[in-house]
Design a protein around this motif. Structure first.
Motif, PDB file in Angstrom:
ATOM      1  N   ASN A  38       0.825  -1.215   0.000  1.00  0.00           N
ATOM      2  CA  ASN A  38       0.000   0.000   0.000  1.00  0.00           C
ATOM      3  C   ASN A  38       0.861   1.268   0.000  1.00  0.00           C
ATOM      4  OD1 ASN A  38      -2.607  -1.238   0.038  1.00  0.00           O
ATOM      5  ND2 ASN A  38      -2.300  -1.714   2.197  1.00  0.00           N
ATOM      6  N   ASP A  39       2.020   1.185   0.657  1.00  0.00           N
ATOM      7  CA  ASP A  39       2.911   2.351   0.730  1.00  0.00           C
ATOM      8  C   ASP A  39       3.622   2.593  -0.606  1.00  0.00           C
ATOM      9  OD1 ASP A  39       2.115   2.153   3.321  1.00  0.00           O
ATOM     10  OD2 ASP A  39       4.044   1.495   4.110  1.00  0.00           O
ATOM     11  N   GLU A  40       3.812   1.493  -1.359  1.00  0.00           N
ATOM     12  CA  GLU A  40       4.453   1.614  -2.668  1.00  0.00           C
ATOM     13  C   GLU A  40       3.574   2.445  -3.605  1.00  0.00           C
ATOM     14  OE1 GLU A  40       5.522  -2.426  -3.766  1.00  0.00           O
ATOM     15  OE2 GLU A  40       6.806  -1.591  -5.355  1.00  0.00           O
ATOM     16  N   VAL A  59      10.765  10.165   3.131  1.00  0.00           N
ATOM     17  CA  VAL A  59      10.157   8.922   3.601  1.00  0.00           C
ATOM     18  C   VAL A  59      10.558   8.693   5.047  1.00  0.00           C
ATOM     19  CG1 VAL A  59       9.936   7.815   1.341  1.00  0.00           C
ATOM     20  CG2 VAL A  59      12.068   7.561   2.635  1.00  0.00           C
ATOM     21  N   VAL A  60       9.697   8.005   5.785  1.00  0.00           N
ATOM     22  CA  VAL A  60       9.994   7.773   7.198  1.00  0.00           C
ATOM     23  C   VAL A  60       9.600   6.362   7.596  1.00  0.00           C
ATOM     24  CG1 VAL A  60       7.740   8.675   7.982  1.00  0.00           C
ATOM     25  CG2 VAL A  60       9.661   8.667   9.565  1.00  0.00           C
ATOM     26  N   ASN A  61      10.392   5.777   8.467  1.00  0.00           N
ATOM     27  CA  ASN A  61      10.018   4.503   9.078  1.00  0.00           C
ATOM     28  C   ASN A  61      10.334   4.565  10.563  1.00  0.00           C
ATOM     29  OD1 ASN A  61      11.354   1.628  10.023  1.00  0.00           O
ATOM     30  ND2 ASN A  61       9.448   1.376   8.885  1.00  0.00           N
ATOM     31  N   GLU A  88      11.822   0.175  18.186  1.00  0.00           N
ATOM     32  CA  GLU A  88      11.029  -0.931  17.683  1.00  0.00           C
ATOM     33  C   GLU A  88       9.569  -0.486  17.570  1.00  0.00           C
ATOM     34  OE1 GLU A  88       9.921  -5.423  18.946  1.00  0.00           O
ATOM     35  OE2 GLU A  88      11.457  -4.415  20.141  1.00  0.00           O
ATOM     36  N   ALA A  89       8.922  -0.854  16.448  1.00  0.00           N
ATOM     37  CA  ALA A  89       7.507  -0.500  16.273  1.00  0.00           C
ATOM     38  C   ALA A  89       6.677  -1.482  17.098  1.00  0.00           C
ATOM     39  CB  ALA A  89       7.139  -0.576  14.802  1.00  0.00           C
ATOM     40  N   THR A  90       6.187  -1.029  18.251  1.00  0.00           N
ATOM     41  CA  THR A  90       5.507  -1.978  19.131  1.00  0.00           C
ATOM     42  C   THR A  90       4.007  -2.053  18.904  1.00  0.00           C
ATOM     43  OG1 THR A  90       5.750  -0.248  20.778  1.00  0.00           O
ATOM     44  CG2 THR A  90       7.160  -2.181  21.018  1.00  0.00           C
ATOM     45  N   ALA A  94       1.898   3.718  19.401  1.00  0.00           N
ATOM     46  CA  ALA A  94       3.269   4.192  19.635  1.00  0.00           C
ATOM     47  C   ALA A  94       3.905   4.668  18.330  1.00  0.00           C
ATOM     48  CB  ALA A  94       4.105   3.078  20.283  1.00  0.00           C
ATOM     49  N   VAL A  95       3.653   3.950  17.239  1.00  0.00           N
ATOM     50  CA  VAL A  95       4.196   4.362  15.934  1.00  0.00           C
ATOM     51  C   VAL A  95       3.610   5.714  15.537  1.00  0.00           C
ATOM     52  CG1 VAL A  95       4.256   3.823  13.462  1.00  0.00           C
ATOM     53  CG2 VAL A  95       4.714   2.019  15.136  1.00  0.00           C
ATOM     54  N   ALA A  96       2.296   5.856  15.698  1.00  0.00           N
ATOM     55  CA  ALA A  96       1.642   7.117  15.323  1.00  0.00           C
ATOM     56  C   ALA A  96       2.205   8.279  16.137  1.00  0.00           C
ATOM     57  CB  ALA A  96       0.128   6.998  15.511  1.00  0.00           C
ATOM     58  N   GLN A  98       5.260   8.573  17.377  1.00  0.00           N
ATOM     59  CA  GLN A  98       6.583   8.907  16.845  1.00  0.00           C
ATOM     60  C   GLN A  98       6.452   9.683  15.537  1.00  0.00           C
ATOM     61  OE1 GLN A  98       9.015   8.561  18.723  1.00  0.00           O
ATOM     62  NE2 GLN A  98       8.451   6.914  20.130  1.00  0.00           N
ATOM     63  N   LEU A  99       5.512   9.234  14.692  1.00  0.00           N
ATOM     64  CA  LEU A  99       5.331   9.914  13.409  1.00  0.00           C
ATOM     65  C   LEU A  99       4.807  11.332  13.618  1.00  0.00           C
ATOM     66  CD1 LEU A  99       3.779   6.994  11.296  1.00  0.00           C
ATOM     67  CD2 LEU A  99       6.099   7.914  11.106  1.00  0.00           C
ATOM     68  N   ALA A 100       3.944  11.512  14.625  1.00  0.00           N
ATOM     69  CA  ALA A 100       3.407  12.847  14.907  1.00  0.00           C
ATOM     70  C   ALA A 100       4.546  13.806  15.241  1.00  0.00           C
ATOM     71  CB  ALA A 100       2.399  12.782  16.057  1.00  0.00           C
ATOM     72  N   ARG A 115      -3.213   2.230   3.604  1.00  0.00           N
ATOM     73  CA  ARG A 115      -4.491   1.834   4.235  1.00  0.00           C
ATOM     74  C   ARG A 115      -4.231   0.918   5.423  1.00  0.00           C
ATOM     75  NH1 ARG A 115      -7.782  -2.575   0.899  1.00  0.00           N
ATOM     76  NH2 ARG A 115      -5.989  -3.781   1.585  1.00  0.00           N
ATOM     77  N   GLU A 116      -3.332  -0.034   5.227  1.00  0.00           N
ATOM     78  CA  GLU A 116      -2.915  -0.911   6.320  1.00  0.00           C
ATOM     79  C   GLU A 116      -1.598  -1.537   5.925  1.00  0.00           C
ATOM     80  OE1 GLU A 116      -5.897  -4.002   6.763  1.00  0.00           O
ATOM     81  OE2 GLU A 116      -5.092  -5.120   5.087  1.00  0.00           O
ATOM     82  N   SER A 117      -0.874  -2.020   6.938  1.00  0.00           N
ATOM     83  CA  SER A 117       0.340  -2.744   6.607  1.00  0.00           C
ATOM     84  C   SER A 117      -0.032  -4.212   6.544  1.00  0.00           C
ATOM     85  CB  SER A 117       1.422  -2.475   7.640  1.00  0.00           C
ATOM     86  OG  SER A 117       0.930  -2.732   8.927  1.00  0.00           O
ATOM     87  N   TYR A 120       1.058  -6.618  10.618  1.00  0.00           N
ATOM     88  CA  TYR A 120       0.093  -6.641  11.718  1.00  0.00           C
ATOM     89  C   TYR A 120      -1.248  -6.086  11.260  1.00  0.00           C
ATOM     90  CZ  TYR A 120       4.102  -8.095  14.237  1.00  0.00           C
ATOM     91  OH  TYR A 120       5.195  -8.813  14.626  1.00  0.00           O
ATOM     92  N   ASN A 121      -1.261  -5.593  10.044  1.00  0.00           N
ATOM     93  CA  ASN A 121      -2.436  -5.040   9.363  1.00  0.00           C
ATOM     94  C   ASN A 121      -3.516  -4.476  10.275  1.00  0.00           C
ATOM     95  OD1 ASN A 121      -2.847  -8.148   9.420  1.00  0.00           O
ATOM     96  ND2 ASN A 121      -4.868  -7.465   8.789  1.00  0.00           N
ATOM     97  N   GLY A 122      -3.120  -3.521  11.055  1.00  0.00           N
ATOM     98  CA  GLY A 122      -4.077  -2.917  11.957  1.00  0.00           C
ATOM     99  C   GLY A 122      -4.959  -1.876  11.315  1.00  0.00           C
ATOM    100  N   GLY A 123      -4.413  -1.189  10.302  1.00  0.00           N
ATOM    101  CA  GLY A 123      -5.157  -0.061   9.762  1.00  0.00           C
ATOM    102  C   GLY A 123      -5.370   0.995  10.824  1.00  0.00           C
ATOM    103  N   MET A 124      -4.361   1.215  11.645  1.00  0.00           N
ATOM    104  CA  MET A 124      -4.518   2.118  12.793  1.00  0.00           C
ATOM    105  C   MET A 124      -3.672   3.378  12.670  1.00  0.00           C
ATOM    106  SD  MET A 124      -4.047  -0.714  15.743  1.00  0.00           S
ATOM    107  CE  MET A 124      -4.839  -2.300  15.626  1.00  0.00           C
ATOM    108  N   VAL A 125      -2.466   3.206  12.155  1.00  0.00           N
ATOM    109  CA  VAL A 125      -1.477   4.286  12.237  1.00  0.00           C
ATOM    110  C   VAL A 125      -1.936   5.587  11.558  1.00  0.00           C
ATOM    111  CG1 VAL A 125       0.863   4.970  11.538  1.00  0.00           C
ATOM    112  CG2 VAL A 125       0.475   2.751  12.623  1.00  0.00           C
ATOM    113  N   PRO A 126      -2.397   5.546  10.298  1.00  0.00           N
ATOM    114  CA  PRO A 126      -2.709   6.831   9.641  1.00  0.00           C
ATOM    115  C   PRO A 126      -3.803   7.619  10.365  1.00  0.00           C
ATOM    116  CG  PRO A 126      -2.711   5.013   8.044  1.00  0.00           C
ATOM    117  CD  PRO A 126      -2.602   4.398   9.389  1.00  0.00           C
ATOM    118  N   GLY A 127      -4.874   6.952  10.760  1.00  0.00           N
ATOM    119  CA  GLY A 127      -5.973   7.649  11.448  1.00  0.00           C
ATOM    120  C   GLY A 127      -5.533   8.206  12.789  1.00  0.00           C
TER     121      GLY A 127
END
Ligand SMILES: Cc1cc2nc3c(=O)[nH]c(=O)nc-3n(C[C@H](O)[C@H](O)[C@H](O)COP(=O)(O)OP(=O)(O)OC[C@H]3O[C@@H](n4cnc5c(N)ncnc54)[C@H](O)[C@@H]3O)c2cc1C
Ligand SMILES: Nc1ncnc2c1ncn2[C@@H]1O[C@H](COP(=O)(O)O)[C@@H](O)[C@H]1O
Lengths: 248, 320
Positions: A38-40, A59-61, A88-90, A94-96, A98-100, A115-117, A120-127
């Motif tokens: 999805n990120d590609e 780009v960021v990770n 570590e992305a736990t 927590a990822v969101a 750090q990105l903020a 949309r999701e990774s 762990y395909n949470g679909g959580m980080v962007p929102g």
């Protein structure tokens, strides 16, 4: 326009998934890691904004040193700079967080995530990121145009799609459709050489703790053998679906 | 203390997933010794949710919520959760619920887990099982915050009729402005969507070309099913992108998934694994899909599908 593309570093889609340490850790042995599909799509759309509208693309990770080859690949595709938040992305929260911090420090107008990774395909980080930085948010995004500070996005919905008007600062959760599959870019030799000279900045994390924790993993129970029905006896299939599987 | 559940409706009518999330919320509430409050937005017959285990319904009627908007809906549900002092909030896995859930999580400072497939195995620490690695595995995960948000995977719990009644209270949250406005919606209203469907009929490259999809649509119609396709089929433009299912497409968690002319590549299977019963029709007995399916027919789709349509029509006429 300053664009930040969030890159999740995930096992290749063909990977067999196994666990170690008493089923508490993902077994990375023999697993090839790639840019989250999805990120590609999002990264390729960002390249379009760079080439057509003069956007600067970072780009960021959020992850350990092992994710750097994935970031280098994004640089080879054409991003101008990369940031790795060294932790570590736990969990999604927590990822969101750090990105903020990265967004606040860098002053980005458009944040393109997936949309999701597919791990762990949470679909959580962007929102969550959008909520934290109080930016507009469109997920399942399959089309995006920017004009000055206004944006028009197309979003896939159950059973169709909708077009929305919004404005920067904006976070999107992108997916296939944002660009065509055939437009995805594979790094070429020149890109790879140039990527070596581009900045990959490692920043230390801000102190946040995760809200959720995956304590153990399991694999689906092995499947029983398939029941074959003769092609000349389709009545039997209807019978099995009705009486045995009870799905019709 | 209570379990709050957001019940989705369309044109005033509750979706099937709404009944499922209420049933699930009731099971969680029973574990925690508390009751279920549902939030319904512009829905008719809110009292009917009592039948699935809600004791109370906060019924919101507001033109500002006339079309779905993630930020506005998240604000409404947030206020309902605070009003009830809810410590668990249950949502479905529809596109809309998955859109608003992370915003709601930030508003409520709640830990959120999506794709949950079972009731909690433990309530302290609050532990649920969810799919991970696009259905190739499950993760048992804990939520450590005071308020917990659970996104239930569709069709994973089922609808349970408890036969109770619910008190309906009008609720009027204040709705914030949103920087996202819908300009137009393009939606096939006469078709079952993949997300809502109990049965999905899916076609692959084995069908040779878009002109052969008539029988797929007819089979879907007989079954009241949604239609789907493999990735190459949508890449080739035979079918719309919105029908692409799999690891990089839509997930399918239907009760029955019928795959016709689909080989069963790992990326395809990953997305449809959580469907309960899988049927494959393929000319090649070595196709990997046979290892993942419950029922299989080794045969030519152009013969098997018309026969299946005919037999199903006869079956339906008999059981009508
Ligand atoms: C990064 C990545 C992500 C991917 N994500 C997805 C995804 O999300 N979803 C997805 O579907 N794929 C995905 N793929 C593609 C996947 O690897 C396969 O290529 C794809 O699923 C194959 O589609 P298919 O089964 O329709 O076609 P094919 O592999 O060509 O199979 C066609 C099948 O039809 C059978 N057949 C032929 N004629 C007939 C007939 N007359 N009657 C009955 N059967 C017949 C053949 O025996 C064959 O098994 C992804 C690939 C990559 C690399
Ligand atoms: N560790 C990470 N670093 C950077 N971006 C991430 C990370 N994890 C997730 N993302 C972004 O958030 C999107 C959704 O991820 P998720 O919420 O994990 O499903 C991904 O497609 C990425 O764009």
């Amino acid at each position: 326009m300053k664009i930040l593309v969030c890159i999740s570093h995930v096992p290749d889609t063909t990977s067999k998934i196994n666990f170690t340490d008493g089923d508490t850790k993902f077994d990375t042995n023999g697993v090839q890691f790639v840019i989250n599909p999805n990120d590609e799509f999002g990264l390729t759309r960002a390249m379009w904004f760079k080439e057509k509208q003069g956007a600067a693309v970072t780009v960021v990770n959020v992850g350990g040193p092992e994710t750097e080859p994935t970031l280098r690949k994004a640089l080879a595709i054409g991003a101008d700079a990369a940031i790795r938040v060294n932790t570590e992305a736990t969990d999604g929260f927590a990822v969101a967080k750090q990105l903020a911090q990265v967004v606040n420090d860098g002053g980005y107008d458009l944040i393109i995530a997936g949309r999701e990774s597919i791990d762990y395909n949470g679909g959580m980080v962007p929102g969550m990121l959008a909520g934290m930085i109080d930016a507009n948010f469109v997920t399942n995004c399959i089309g995006l145009e920017i004009d000055g500070t206004s944006a028009k996005a197309v979003r896939e919905i159950d059973g169709g799609k909708e077009t929305v008007n919004t404005s920067l600062p904006l976070v999107i959760g992108g997916q296939k459709g944002l660009v065509e599959e055939s437009d995805l870019r594979i790094p070429n030799m020149r890109g790879i050489m140039m990527a070596r000279k581009k900045p990959l900045t490692v920043v230390e994390p801000t102190g946040v703790s995760a809200e959720t924790k995956a304590v153990s993993f399991e694999k689906p129970a092995p499947k029983g053998a398939v029941k074959l029905v003769d092609a000349d006896n389709i009545d039997e299939l209807v019978n099995l679906l009705h009486n045995e599987a009870k799905v019709i | 203390m209570s379990v709050l559940v957001y019940t989705e409706s369309e044109n005033g009518k509750f979706k099937k997933a709404a009944h499922e999330v209420v049933s699930y919320a009731k099971a969680v509430a029973d574990q925690m010794g508390t009751s279920v409050t549902a939030v319904a937005i512009n829905a008719d017959n809110s009292e009917s949710l009592g039948n699935y285990g809600a004791s109370k319904v906060l019924s919101i009627s507001d033109d500002a919520l006339g079309t779905f908007n993630a930020k506005k809906y998240a604000a409404a549900i947030e206020q309902a959760a605070k009003n009830e002092g809810a410590n668990v909030v249950v949502l479905s896995s529809s596109a809309d619920s998955r859109y608003l859930a992370p915003l709601l999580a930030v508003n409520l400072e709640a830990g959120y887990l999506s794709n949950v497939v079972e009731v909690p195995s433990n309530t302290a620490p609050f532990t649920v099982k969810r799919t991970a690695f696009t259905n190739k595995a499950f993760a048992n995960s804990e939520i450590h915050t005071d308020v917990k948000i659970v996104g239930l995977s569709n069709n994973s719990f089922g609808v349970v009729e408890a036969g109770g009644s619910a008190n309906v209270e009008a609720f009027s949250p204040s709705i914030p402005d949103s920087g996202v406005q819908v300009e137009s919606v393009d939606k096939a209203t006469d078709k079952v969507s993949i997300a809502d469907a109990e049965i999905v009929v899916s076609g692959g490259r084995g069908l040779k070309g878009p002109e052969n999809w008539g029988m797929i649509e007819e089979l879907a119609e007989v079954l009241g099913a949604a239609t789907a396709c493999s990735k190459p089929v949508s890449d080739l433009g035979w079918r719309s992108h919105s029908e692409h299912v799999g690891q990089t497409g839509k997930p399918v968690a239907s009760n029955l998934y019928i795959a016709i002319g689909i080989s069963g590549a790992i990326q395809h299977l990953a997305g449809i694994n959580s469907s309960k019963v899988k049927v494959v029709v393929n000319t090649d007995p070595e196709a990997p899909f046979f290892k993942a399916a419950d029922y299989g027919v080794v045969g030519d789709a152009f013969e098997v599908v018309p026969a299946l349509i005919e037999k199903l029509k006869a079956f339906k006429a008999q059981n009508a």
